[in-house]
Scaffold this motif. Structure first.
Motif, PDB file in Angstrom:
ATOM      1  N   VAL A  37       0.849  -1.203   0.000  1.00 46.63           N
ATOM      2  CA  VAL A  37       0.000   0.000   0.000  1.00 46.63           C
ATOM      3  C   VAL A  37       0.879   1.246   0.000  1.00 46.63           C
ATOM      4  CG1 VAL A  37      -1.624   1.361   1.389  1.00 46.63           C
ATOM      5  CG2 VAL A  37      -2.036  -1.083   1.019  1.00 46.63           C
ATOM      6  N   GLU A  38       1.911   1.263   0.832  1.00 47.10           N
ATOM      7  CA  GLU A  38       2.816   2.420   0.881  1.00 47.10           C
ATOM      8  C   GLU A  38       3.532   2.608  -0.453  1.00 47.10           C
ATOM      9  OE1 GLU A  38       6.337   4.671   1.089  1.00 47.10           O
ATOM     10  OE2 GLU A  38       6.474   2.484   1.039  1.00 47.10           O
ATOM     11  N   ARG A  39       3.964   1.518  -1.075  1.00 43.71           N
ATOM     12  CA  ARG A  39       4.649   1.612  -2.371  1.00 43.71           C
ATOM     13  C   ARG A  39       3.708   2.078  -3.467  1.00 43.71           C
ATOM     14  NH1 ARG A  39       8.103  -3.984  -1.527  1.00 43.71           N
ATOM     15  NH2 ARG A  39       8.991  -3.293   0.447  1.00 43.71           N
ATOM     16  N   LEU A  40       2.479   1.616  -3.429  1.00 37.49           N
ATOM     17  CA  LEU A  40       1.503   2.074  -4.420  1.00 37.49           C
ATOM     18  C   LEU A  40       1.278   3.576  -4.295  1.00 37.49           C
ATOM     19  CD1 LEU A  40      -1.138  -0.807  -4.359  1.00 37.49           C
ATOM     20  CD2 LEU A  40       0.508  -0.297  -6.178  1.00 37.49           C
ATOM     21  N   THR A  41       1.308   4.086  -3.072  1.00 39.00           N
ATOM     22  CA  THR A  41       1.175   5.529  -2.844  1.00 39.00           C
ATOM     23  C   THR A  41       2.335   6.269  -3.500  1.00 39.00           C
ATOM     24  OG1 THR A  41       0.006   5.156  -0.774  1.00 39.00           O
ATOM     25  CG2 THR A  41       0.988   7.319  -1.072  1.00 39.00           C
ATOM     26  N   ARG A  42       3.555   5.745  -3.343  1.00 36.45           N
ATOM     27  CA  ARG A  42       4.730   6.374  -3.968  1.00 36.45           C
ATOM     28  C   ARG A  42       4.662   6.328  -5.491  1.00 36.45           C
ATOM     29  NH1 ARG A  42       9.963   3.759  -2.056  1.00 36.45           N
ATOM     30  NH2 ARG A  42       8.664   1.956  -1.727  1.00 36.45           N
ATOM     31  N   PHE A  43       3.965   5.362  -6.034  1.00 35.18           N
ATOM     32  CA  PHE A  43       3.878   5.190  -7.479  1.00 35.18           C
ATOM     33  C   PHE A  43       2.578   5.754  -8.051  1.00 35.18           C
ATOM     34  CE2 PHE A  43       7.509   2.706  -6.835  1.00 35.18           C
ATOM     35  CZ  PHE A  43       8.087   2.431  -8.066  1.00 35.18           C
ATOM     36  N   GLY A  45       1.940   8.941  -8.781  1.00 33.83           N
ATOM     37  CA  GLY A  45       2.124  10.145  -9.581  1.00 33.83           C
ATOM     38  C   GLY A  45       2.092   9.869 -11.073  1.00 33.83           C
ATOM     39  N   GLU A  46       2.206  10.926 -11.848  1.00 33.85           N
ATOM     40  CA  GLU A  46       2.133  10.766 -13.298  1.00 33.85           C
ATOM     41  C   GLU A  46       3.410  10.189 -13.891  1.00 33.85           C
ATOM     42  OE1 GLU A  46       2.945  15.155 -15.012  1.00 33.85           O
ATOM     43  OE2 GLU A  46       1.077  14.928 -13.890  1.00 33.85           O
ATOM     44  N   ASP A  47       4.515  10.151 -13.140  1.00 31.87           N
ATOM     45  CA  ASP A  47       5.770   9.578 -13.637  1.00 31.87           C
ATOM     46  C   ASP A  47       5.934   8.102 -13.287  1.00 31.87           C
ATOM     47  OD1 ASP A  47       6.630  11.913 -14.833  1.00 31.87           O
ATOM     48  OD2 ASP A  47       7.715  12.597 -13.059  1.00 31.87           O
ATOM     49  N   SER A  48       4.989   7.535 -12.575  1.00 30.91           N
ATOM     50  CA  SER A  48       5.091   6.141 -12.143  1.00 30.91           C
ATOM     51  C   SER A  48       3.756   5.443 -12.298  1.00 30.91           C
ATOM     52  CB  SER A  48       5.499   6.050 -10.671  1.00 30.91           C
ATOM     53  OG  SER A  48       6.716   6.701 -10.437  1.00 30.91           O
ATOM     54  N   GLN A  49       3.833   4.139 -12.465  1.00 29.70           N
ATOM     55  CA  GLN A  49       2.619   3.325 -12.493  1.00 29.70           C
ATOM     56  C   GLN A  49       2.931   1.919 -12.017  1.00 29.70           C
ATOM     57  OE1 GLN A  49       0.337   3.051 -16.079  1.00 29.70           O
ATOM     58  NE2 GLN A  49      -0.179   5.213 -16.087  1.00 29.70           N
ATOM     59  N   VAL A  50       1.943   1.306 -11.397  1.00 28.46           N
ATOM     60  CA  VAL A  50       1.955  -0.130 -11.139  1.00 28.46           C
ATOM     61  C   VAL A  50       0.711  -0.649 -11.844  1.00 28.46           C
ATOM     62  CG1 VAL A  50       1.880  -1.978  -9.436  1.00 28.46           C
ATOM     63  CG2 VAL A  50       3.120   0.147  -8.924  1.00 28.46           C
ATOM     64  N   LEU A  60      -2.955 -11.760 -11.641  1.00 27.48           N
ATOM     65  CA  LEU A  60      -2.027 -12.774 -12.140  1.00 27.48           C
ATOM     66  C   LEU A  60      -0.577 -12.299 -12.115  1.00 27.48           C
ATOM     67  CD1 LEU A  60      -4.048 -13.819 -15.311  1.00 27.48           C
ATOM     68  CD2 LEU A  60      -4.136 -14.857 -13.025  1.00 27.48           C
ATOM     69  N   GLY A  61      -0.391 -10.986 -12.097  1.00 33.87           N
ATOM     70  CA  GLY A  61       0.950 -10.432 -12.120  1.00 33.87           C
ATOM     71  C   GLY A  61       0.887  -8.922 -12.109  1.00 33.87           C
ATOM     72  N   PHE A  62       2.070  -8.311 -12.036  1.00 36.80           N
ATOM     73  CA  PHE A  62       2.125  -6.848 -12.033  1.00 36.80           C
ATOM     74  C   PHE A  62       3.457  -6.379 -12.579  1.00 36.80           C
ATOM     75  CE2 PHE A  62       4.117  -8.020  -8.069  1.00 36.80           C
ATOM     76  CZ  PHE A  62       5.130  -7.090  -7.901  1.00 36.80           C
ATOM     77  N   VAL A  63       3.471  -5.124 -13.005  1.00 39.35           N
ATOM     78  CA  VAL A  63       4.699  -4.458 -13.427  1.00 39.35           C
ATOM     79  C   VAL A  63       4.700  -3.068 -12.800  1.00 39.35           C
ATOM     80  CG1 VAL A  63       3.710  -3.567 -15.609  1.00 39.35           C
ATOM     81  CG2 VAL A  63       6.185  -3.884 -15.398  1.00 39.35           C
ATOM     82  N   ALA A  64       5.859  -2.643 -12.306  1.00 39.06           N
ATOM     83  CA  ALA A  64       6.029  -1.299 -11.742  1.00 39.06           C
ATOM     84  C   ALA A  64       7.028  -0.548 -12.609  1.00 39.06           C
ATOM     85  CB  ALA A  64       6.539  -1.377 -10.301  1.00 39.06           C
ATOM     86  N   GLU A 101       2.144  -3.155 -21.716  1.00 40.11           N
ATOM     87  CA  GLU A 101       1.550  -2.060 -20.950  1.00 40.11           C
ATOM     88  C   GLU A 101       2.620  -1.081 -20.484  1.00 40.11           C
ATOM     89  OE1 GLU A 101      -1.706  -1.308 -20.371  1.00 40.11           O
ATOM     90  OE2 GLU A 101      -2.217  -2.963 -21.703  1.00 40.11           O
ATOM     91  N   ALA A 102       3.761  -1.602 -20.030  1.00 40.15           N
ATOM     92  CA  ALA A 102       4.868  -0.743 -19.603  1.00 40.15           C
ATOM     93  C   ALA A 102       5.358   0.095 -20.777  1.00 40.15           C
ATOM     94  CB  ALA A 102       6.008  -1.591 -19.030  1.00 40.15           C
ATOM     95  N   GLU A 103       5.474  -0.524 -21.946  1.00 39.46           N
ATOM     96  CA  GLU A 103       5.931   0.196 -23.130  1.00 39.46           C
ATOM     97  C   GLU A 103       4.906   1.237 -23.584  1.00 39.46           C
ATOM     98  OE1 GLU A 103       7.006  -2.848 -25.950  1.00 39.46           O
ATOM     99  OE2 GLU A 103       8.548  -3.639 -24.582  1.00 39.46           O
ATOM    100  N   ALA A 104       3.635   0.925 -23.457  1.00 35.97           N
ATOM    101  CA  ALA A 104       2.597   1.893 -23.810  1.00 35.97           C
ATOM    102  C   ALA A 104       2.687   3.121 -22.912  1.00 35.97           C
ATOM    103  CB  ALA A 104       1.209   1.252 -23.717  1.00 35.97           C
ATOM    104  N   PHE A 105       2.923   2.914 -21.619  1.00 37.65           N
ATOM    105  CA  PHE A 105       3.116   4.027 -20.693  1.00 37.65           C
ATOM    106  C   PHE A 105       4.304   4.866 -21.131  1.00 37.65           C
ATOM    107  CE2 PHE A 105       5.616   5.466 -16.970  1.00 37.65           C
ATOM    108  CZ  PHE A 105       4.754   6.447 -16.490  1.00 37.65           C
TER     109      PHE A 105
END
Length: 146
Positions: A37-43, A45-50, A60-64, A101-105
Protein backbone atom coordinates in the motif's frame (compact mmCIF):
# COMPACT_ATOMS: atom_id res chain seq x y z
CA UNK A 1 -5.09 0.15 -20.21
CA UNK A 2 -6.00 -2.61 -22.64
CA UNK A 3 -7.97 -5.78 -22.40
CA UNK A 4 -7.72 -9.23 -23.98
CA UNK A 5 -10.57 -11.76 -23.97
CA UNK A 6 -9.39 -13.28 -20.68
CA UNK A 7 -6.85 -10.86 -19.23
CA UNK A 8 -7.49 -7.26 -18.24
CA UNK A 9 -4.70 -4.76 -17.54
CA UNK A 10 -5.34 -1.87 -15.17
CA UNK A 11 -3.64 0.41 -12.70
CA UNK A 12 -3.12 -1.29 -9.32
CA UNK A 13 -5.13 -0.17 -6.31
CA UNK A 14 -4.88 -0.71 -2.57
CA UNK A 15 -7.31 -3.60 -2.95
CA UNK A 16 -4.58 -5.47 -4.86
CA UNK A 17 -1.99 -5.07 -2.07
CA UNK A 18 -2.45 -8.50 -0.48
CA UNK A 19 -2.11 -10.35 -3.79
CA UNK A 20 0.83 -8.23 -4.97
CA UNK A 21 2.56 -8.82 -1.62
CA UNK A 22 2.04 -12.55 -1.98
CA UNK A 23 3.41 -12.61 -5.54
CA UNK A 24 6.38 -10.46 -4.56
CA UNK A 25 7.15 -12.57 -1.48
CA UNK A 26 6.94 -15.79 -3.50
CA UNK A 27 9.46 -14.28 -5.95
CA UNK A 28 11.95 -13.74 -3.12
CA UNK A 29 11.16 -10.14 -2.16
CA UNK A 30 9.31 -10.36 1.18
CA UNK A 31 6.61 -7.72 1.53
CA UNK A 32 3.39 -7.41 3.45
CA UNK A 33 0.18 -5.78 2.26
CA UNK A 34 0.93 -2.58 4.23
CA UNK A 35 4.33 -2.36 2.49
CA UNK A 36 2.63 -2.62 -0.88
CA UNK A 37 0.00 0.00 0.00
CA UNK A 38 2.82 2.42 0.88
CA UNK A 39 4.65 1.61 -2.37
CA UNK A 40 1.50 2.07 -4.42
CA UNK A 41 1.17 5.53 -2.84
CA UNK A 42 4.73 6.37 -3.97
CA UNK A 43 3.88 5.19 -7.48
CA UNK A 44 0.63 7.16 -7.75
CA UNK A 45 2.12 10.14 -9.58
CA UNK A 46 2.13 10.77 -13.30
CA UNK A 47 5.77 9.58 -13.64
CA UNK A 48 5.09 6.14 -12.14
CA UNK A 49 2.62 3.33 -12.49
CA UNK A 50 1.96 -0.13 -11.14
CA UNK A 51 -0.14 -2.13 -13.56
CA UNK A 52 -1.78 -5.45 -12.76
CA UNK A 53 -2.96 -8.23 -15.05
CA UNK A 54 -6.13 -9.85 -13.83
CA UNK A 55 -8.46 -12.58 -14.97
CA UNK A 56 -11.70 -13.53 -13.30
CA UNK A 57 -11.02 -11.01 -10.55
CA UNK A 58 -7.64 -12.58 -9.65
CA UNK A 59 -4.39 -10.64 -10.04
CA UNK A 60 -2.03 -12.77 -12.14
CA UNK A 61 0.95 -10.43 -12.12
CA UNK A 62 2.12 -6.85 -12.03
CA UNK A 63 4.70 -4.46 -13.43
CA UNK A 64 6.03 -1.30 -11.74
CA UNK A 65 7.51 1.46 -13.91
CA UNK A 66 9.03 4.88 -13.27
CA UNK A 67 10.07 7.67 -15.64
CA UNK A 68 13.33 9.51 -15.07
CA UNK A 69 14.59 12.68 -16.76
CA UNK A 70 17.90 12.32 -18.55
CA UNK A 71 20.47 15.03 -17.92
CA UNK A 72 22.41 14.52 -21.14
CA UNK A 73 19.26 15.00 -23.25
CA UNK A 74 15.94 16.77 -22.79
CA UNK A 75 13.93 13.56 -22.72
CA UNK A 76 13.15 10.78 -20.27
CA UNK A 77 13.71 7.07 -19.90
CA UNK A 78 11.35 4.61 -18.27
CA UNK A 79 12.70 1.93 -16.01
CA UNK A 80 10.83 -1.26 -15.24
CA UNK A 81 11.48 -1.71 -11.53
CA UNK A 82 9.52 -4.90 -10.92
CA UNK A 83 7.75 -7.51 -13.02
CA UNK A 84 6.22 -10.57 -11.37
CA UNK A 85 3.88 -13.14 -12.90
CA UNK A 86 2.26 -15.96 -10.96
CA UNK A 87 4.24 -19.13 -11.78
CA UNK A 88 0.98 -20.97 -12.49
CA UNK A 89 0.19 -18.73 -15.47
CA UNK A 90 3.64 -18.22 -16.95
CA UNK A 91 4.00 -19.02 -20.65
CA UNK A 92 0.45 -17.77 -21.23
CA UNK A 93 1.32 -14.26 -22.39
CA UNK A 94 0.81 -12.43 -19.09
CA UNK A 95 4.43 -11.24 -18.94
CA UNK A 96 4.30 -10.15 -22.57
CA UNK A 97 1.09 -8.25 -21.88
CA UNK A 98 2.55 -6.50 -18.85
CA UNK A 99 5.64 -5.54 -20.86
CA UNK A 100 3.36 -4.12 -23.57
CA UNK A 101 1.55 -2.06 -20.95
CA UNK A 102 4.87 -0.74 -19.60
CA UNK A 103 5.93 0.20 -23.13
CA UNK A 104 2.60 1.89 -23.81
CA UNK A 105 3.12 4.03 -20.69
CA UNK A 106 6.63 4.92 -21.89
CA UNK A 107 5.36 5.87 -25.35
CA UNK A 108 2.49 7.88 -23.89
CA UNK A 109 4.89 10.09 -21.92
CA UNK A 110 7.31 10.40 -24.84
CA UNK A 111 10.19 8.43 -23.32
CA UNK A 112 13.25 7.85 -25.50
CA UNK A 113 14.00 4.41 -24.02
CA UNK A 114 12.60 1.80 -21.71
CA UNK A 115 14.99 -0.36 -19.73
CA UNK A 116 14.84 -3.27 -17.34
CA UNK A 117 17.33 -4.96 -15.05
CA UNK A 118 17.25 -8.71 -14.49
CA UNK A 119 19.62 -10.63 -12.25
CA UNK A 120 21.84 -13.31 -13.74
CA UNK A 121 20.02 -15.82 -11.54
CA UNK A 122 16.79 -15.24 -13.52
CA UNK A 123 17.39 -16.71 -16.98
CA UNK A 124 13.64 -17.00 -17.64
CA UNK A 125 13.32 -13.24 -17.19
CA UNK A 126 16.17 -12.65 -19.64
CA UNK A 127 14.42 -14.89 -22.18
CA UNK A 128 11.17 -12.93 -21.80
CA UNK A 129 12.85 -9.55 -22.19
CA UNK A 130 14.85 -10.64 -25.23
CA UNK A 131 11.73 -12.25 -26.77
CA UNK A 132 9.97 -8.88 -26.69
CA UNK A 133 12.90 -7.02 -28.22
CA UNK A 134 15.18 -5.94 -25.36
CA UNK A 135 18.90 -5.92 -26.12
CA UNK A 136 20.63 -8.24 -23.67
CA UNK A 137 24.10 -7.12 -24.76
CA UNK A 138 23.75 -3.69 -23.13
CA UNK A 139 25.40 -3.90 -19.73
CA UNK A 140 26.40 -0.56 -18.29
CA UNK A 141 24.87 -1.13 -14.88
CA UNK A 142 26.99 -0.90 -11.75
CA UNK A 143 25.73 -0.76 -8.19
CA UNK A 144 27.01 0.02 -4.71
CA UNK A 145 25.09 -0.82 -1.55
CA UNK A 146 24.72 2.12 0.84
Amino acid sequence: MTESPTIRYRRASGEDAERIASLFTDEGYPAGPSDIVERLTRFAGEDSQVIVAESGGEVLGFVAVHALPRFEHGDRIVRILALVVDPGVRERGVGHGLMSEAEAFAQQIGAAFIEVTAGHHRPEAHRLYEAVGYDGSVSAYLRKRL
